[in-house]
Motif scaffolding. Sequence first.
Motif, mmCIF file in Angstrom:
data_model
loop_
_atom_site.group_PDB
_atom_site.id
_atom_site.type_symbol
_atom_site.label_atom_id
_atom_site.label_comp_id
_atom_site.label_asym_id
_atom_site.label_seq_id
_atom_site.Cartn_x
_atom_site.Cartn_y
_atom_site.Cartn_z
ATOM 1 N N UNK A 147 -3.449 9.104 -3.298
ATOM 2 C CA UNK A 147 -2.206 8.459 -2.902
ATOM 3 C C UNK A 147 -1.894 8.682 -1.432
ATOM 4 N N UNK A 148 -2.109 9.910 -0.955
ATOM 5 C CA UNK A 148 -1.875 10.193 0.458
ATOM 6 C C UNK A 148 -2.855 9.437 1.352
ATOM 7 N N UNK A 149 -4.090 9.255 0.893
ATOM 8 C CA UNK A 149 -5.065 8.510 1.684
ATOM 9 C C UNK A 149 -4.687 7.035 1.797
ATOM 10 N N UNK A 150 -4.031 6.500 0.788
ATOM 11 C CA UNK A 150 -3.543 5.127 0.870
ATOM 12 C C UNK A 150 -2.412 5.011 1.889
ATOM 13 N N UNK A 151 -1.620 6.077 1.998
ATOM 14 C CA UNK A 151 -0.451 6.038 2.867
ATOM 15 C C UNK A 151 -0.779 6.405 4.313
ATOM 16 N N UNK B 120 2.009 14.110 -9.383
ATOM 17 C CA UNK B 120 2.780 15.351 -9.496
ATOM 18 C C UNK B 120 3.364 15.513 -10.890
ATOM 19 N N UNK B 121 3.875 14.430 -11.459
ATOM 20 C CA UNK B 121 4.413 14.485 -12.827
ATOM 21 C C UNK B 121 3.307 14.815 -13.824
ATOM 22 N N UNK B 122 2.144 14.176 -13.634
ATOM 23 C CA UNK B 122 1.006 14.418 -14.513
ATOM 24 C C UNK B 122 0.531 15.861 -14.393
ATOM 25 N N UNK B 123 0.520 16.382 -13.160
ATOM 26 C CA UNK B 123 0.132 17.767 -12.935
ATOM 27 C C UNK B 123 1.075 18.723 -13.671
ATOM 28 N N UNK C 102 0.822 -1.210 0.000
ATOM 29 C CA UNK C 102 0.000 0.000 0.000
ATOM 30 C C UNK C 102 0.857 1.260 0.000
ATOM 31 N N UNK C 103 1.937 1.239 0.770
ATOM 32 C CA UNK C 103 2.804 2.411 0.837
ATOM 33 C C UNK C 103 3.507 2.637 -0.496
ATOM 34 N N UNK C 104 3.975 1.568 -1.096
ATOM 35 C CA UNK C 104 4.628 1.680 -2.410
ATOM 36 C C UNK C 104 3.638 2.191 -3.449
ATOM 37 N N UNK C 105 2.418 1.639 -3.416
ATOM 38 C CA UNK C 105 1.383 2.070 -4.361
ATOM 39 C C UNK C 105 1.035 3.536 -4.141
ATOM 40 N N UNK C 106 0.990 3.956 -2.881
ATOM 41 C CA UNK C 106 0.676 5.357 -2.596
ATOM 42 C C UNK C 106 1.729 6.287 -3.174
ATOM 43 N N UNK C 107 2.996 5.903 -3.081
ATOM 44 C CA UNK C 107 4.057 6.733 -3.655
ATOM 45 C C UNK C 107 3.938 6.834 -5.169
ATOM 46 N N UNK C 108 3.509 5.746 -5.806
ATOM 47 C CA UNK C 108 3.307 5.780 -7.250
ATOM 48 C C UNK C 108 2.220 6.786 -7.605
#
Length: 221
Positions: free
Chosen positions: A154-158, A112-115, A100-106
Amino acid sequence: MKDIPAYGLWSLVIINSLIFIIFAFSFTKPKSPRDWRSFGAFSAFIVALFTEMYGFPLTLYLLSGWLQTRFPQLDIFSHDAGHLWWTILGMKGNPHFNLLHILSNIFIFGGLIYLGSAWEVLYKAQRSHTLATSGPYATIRHPQYVAFIIIMFGFLLQWPTILTLLMFPVLVWMYTRLARQEERDALAEFGDEYRRYAENTPAFFPRWGSAKNRTNKHPEI
């Protein structure tokens, strides 16, 4: 040995909040009231998140009775316990290295890159007073708002908290409203050009199979 409580670290709250807020600001460069509302809502989410992550663990206090009953061996005010999905699902090991933490970082860094890629296209279009239809805008009409939602998810997953879980659907609704307002303004400014673009480009969820055709119909501006 129980983990040492990792809260009351207000300097980390400030530093981490500023990192993400300034990073997002460098991409979005808000100018209009709509831009500032979008950016301000994202900033409020980030501050609320890091306040509970390093400052005052409100969610853990509110859930402390249930957590102590459900997980009697858990140090509920340790930093690891704040990874609530890891705690509630009974995961083992270091929570920073679970799936979950790894997925959240993705989600966070991908968002951010997409933004950044979306706002680069939009910024150029605004300067030339043309319609943004290239890059991320070739697949959806509102990639900037989708990027904010991806980052927050992503932050909610983390590190889920009661406040950010409540804020998330409100912010999604807010971004949807801002997107609709943006569409009305674009239609007033570009008329049939925007109408044709909107007819072939979905608002939030891309139709990947037809992306190439839409790009051909609406070349880069």
